[in-house]
Write an enzyme that holds these catalytic residues in place. Structure first.
Site, PDB file in Angstrom:
ATOM      1  N   GLY A   1       0.618  -1.303   0.138  1.00  0.00           N
ATOM      2  CA  GLY A   1      -0.205  -0.046  -0.156  1.00  0.00           C
ATOM      3  C   GLY A   1       0.737   1.355   0.281  1.00  0.00           C
ATOM      4  O   GLY A   1       0.333   2.287  -0.832  1.00  0.00           O
TER       5      GLY A   1
ATOM      6  N   CYS B   1       2.147   1.908  11.241  1.00  0.00           N
ATOM      7  CA  CYS B   1       3.228   2.639  10.460  1.00  0.00           C
ATOM      8  C   CYS B   1       3.979   3.825  11.205  1.00  0.00           C
ATOM      9  O   CYS B   1       4.766   4.337  11.019  1.00  0.00           O
ATOM     10  CB  CYS B   1       2.659   3.104   9.066  1.00  0.00           C
ATOM     11  SG  CYS B   1       1.995   2.040   8.029  1.00  0.00           S
TER      12      CYS B   1
END
Length: 378
Positions: free
Chosen positions: A69, A325
């Site tokens: 992604g 993240c």
């Protein structure tokens, strides 16, 4: 172990594992090679592109594979910006995008591009009027995520896309958290490009994709690249593509059933947390049409989110304090900064996210432990 961090990643499904193994055994050749084995691998990839394209309403020649992604977001945005930067020096994004999107726009900002960040309301939702107010005659690119990974709000992508389309502004949306969980359609969304990832839908890690609309103009960002029409260099990961496609098909076929199941689990879990009373804060949208049920952002007055995570981990319950993240950084994520006014409020946040393998008993036990930990922490 009770795993409640599905927004970070999902376990790969047995069907995806099986086709991955089979493809490694029978279609290991380089799909760009001209011999028969290479041709068979290429044919299999073209079949996968056709199947994936049908899930979001695009043509197979507009499907491009990436390593995940993050790369999908970055390559899509770079390709669109390079093709349209001659139109102006202004771009639009939101305050709560994924770090990969924020990194791209920060780079543009450092290069002298004027970047507008759309704010969100108390529920984490974008107001369309704010976007209209920020749009300028020299706006050459916009990117707004579909579903937020930390609080699960669903942004009004179709309305935003219609506005940008009316003004000739290329529009990208990060759909990593929504792909395979709620219906997607580039045509009705009026988007020029969307990014998705395999590991969020029980596919293998290291696989993602960008879908472009049929009229979208993009430009290769890497000179002399021949793979994937110049979109991304490198030999294609045939086994990963096939396993990703299998996971996507499986998710699409059960999308309605999984949504219903997720709402049942969400309601059950929040009802079990009711004894916390006013101490409990539930983040996200109050309207079901604007909320992905499988992501629950929570805060408990008097309890730090990191303490809750570590305490639950002792009971082998896996949760998160936000985006994976951002997990190695001490500063608050863009989402936390956008919806919370103080650092104390940001520190309370933690996230529960579940999937089709989650059982009611898992959530009941987790709720009991959360209440126990919260009461002991007072």
């Amino acid at each position: 172990m009770i795993y409640l961090d599905y927004a970070a990643t999902t376990p790969i499904s047995k069907s995806a594992i099986n086709v991955w193994i089979k493809t490694n055994e029978d279609y290991f050749a380089n799909s760009s090679s001209l011999h028969e084995a290479g041709s068979h691998a290429n044919q299999l990839i073209q079949t996968c592109k056709e199947q994936l394209a049908s899930l979001v309403g695009v043509r197979q020649e507009h499907v491009f594979f990436t390593s995940g992604g993050t790369e999908a977001n970055q390559l899509a945005l770079r390709s669109l910006y390079k093709a349209h930067k001659h139109k102006g020096n202004h771009v639009i994004t939101s305050e709560i995008e994924h770090p990969s999107v924020h990194a791209f726009f920060q780079e543009l900002k450092e290069d002298g591009v004027d970047v507008s960040y759309v704010p969100v309301n108390a529920q984490g939702l974008i107001e369309v009027e704010d976007v209209k107010r920020l749009t300028r005659s020299d706006t050459c690119l916009a990117s707004i995520q579909h579903v937020n990974s930390e609080i699960g709000v669903i942004q009004p992508i179709a309305l935003l896309g219609k506005w940008f389309r009316m003004h000739g502004i290329p529009f990208h949306s990060d759909c990593v958290q929504s792909f395979g969980k709620i219906p997607l359609d580039l045509y009705s969304f009026h988007t020029d490009a969307i990014s998705v990832a395999s590991h969020k839908i029980h596919g293998p890690k290291g696989m993602g994709a960008v879908f472009f609309s049929k009229d979208c103009n993009w430009v290769s960002t890497v000179p002399l690249t021949t793979h994937q029409s110049g979109f991304r260099p490198g030999t294609l990961n045939t086994p990963g593509i096939v396993a990703f496609t299998q996971a996507a098909i499986d998710s699409q076929q059960s999308i309605t059933e999984n949504l219903q199941h997720s709402w049942q689990l969400r309601d059950l879990f929040l009802n079990k947390l009711a004894p916390l009373g006013e101490r409990l804060v539930i983040e996200g949208a109050t309207n079901k049409q604007q909320q992905l049920p499988s992501i629950i952002g929570l805060a408990i007055h008097g309890v730090q989110g990191q303490y809750m995570l570590l305490s639950l981990d002792r009971y082998h319950i896996c949760i998160s304090t936000g985006s994976a993240c951002q997990s190695q950084k001490q500063d608050a994520s863009p989402v936390m900064r956008a919806i919370y006014a103080t650092e104390q409020e940001r520190l309370r946040f933690f996230r529960i996210s579940f999937g089709r393998m989650t059982r009611e008993s898992d959530l009941i036990y987790t709720a009991e432990k959360i209440i126990e930990i919260a009461n002991d922490y007072q």
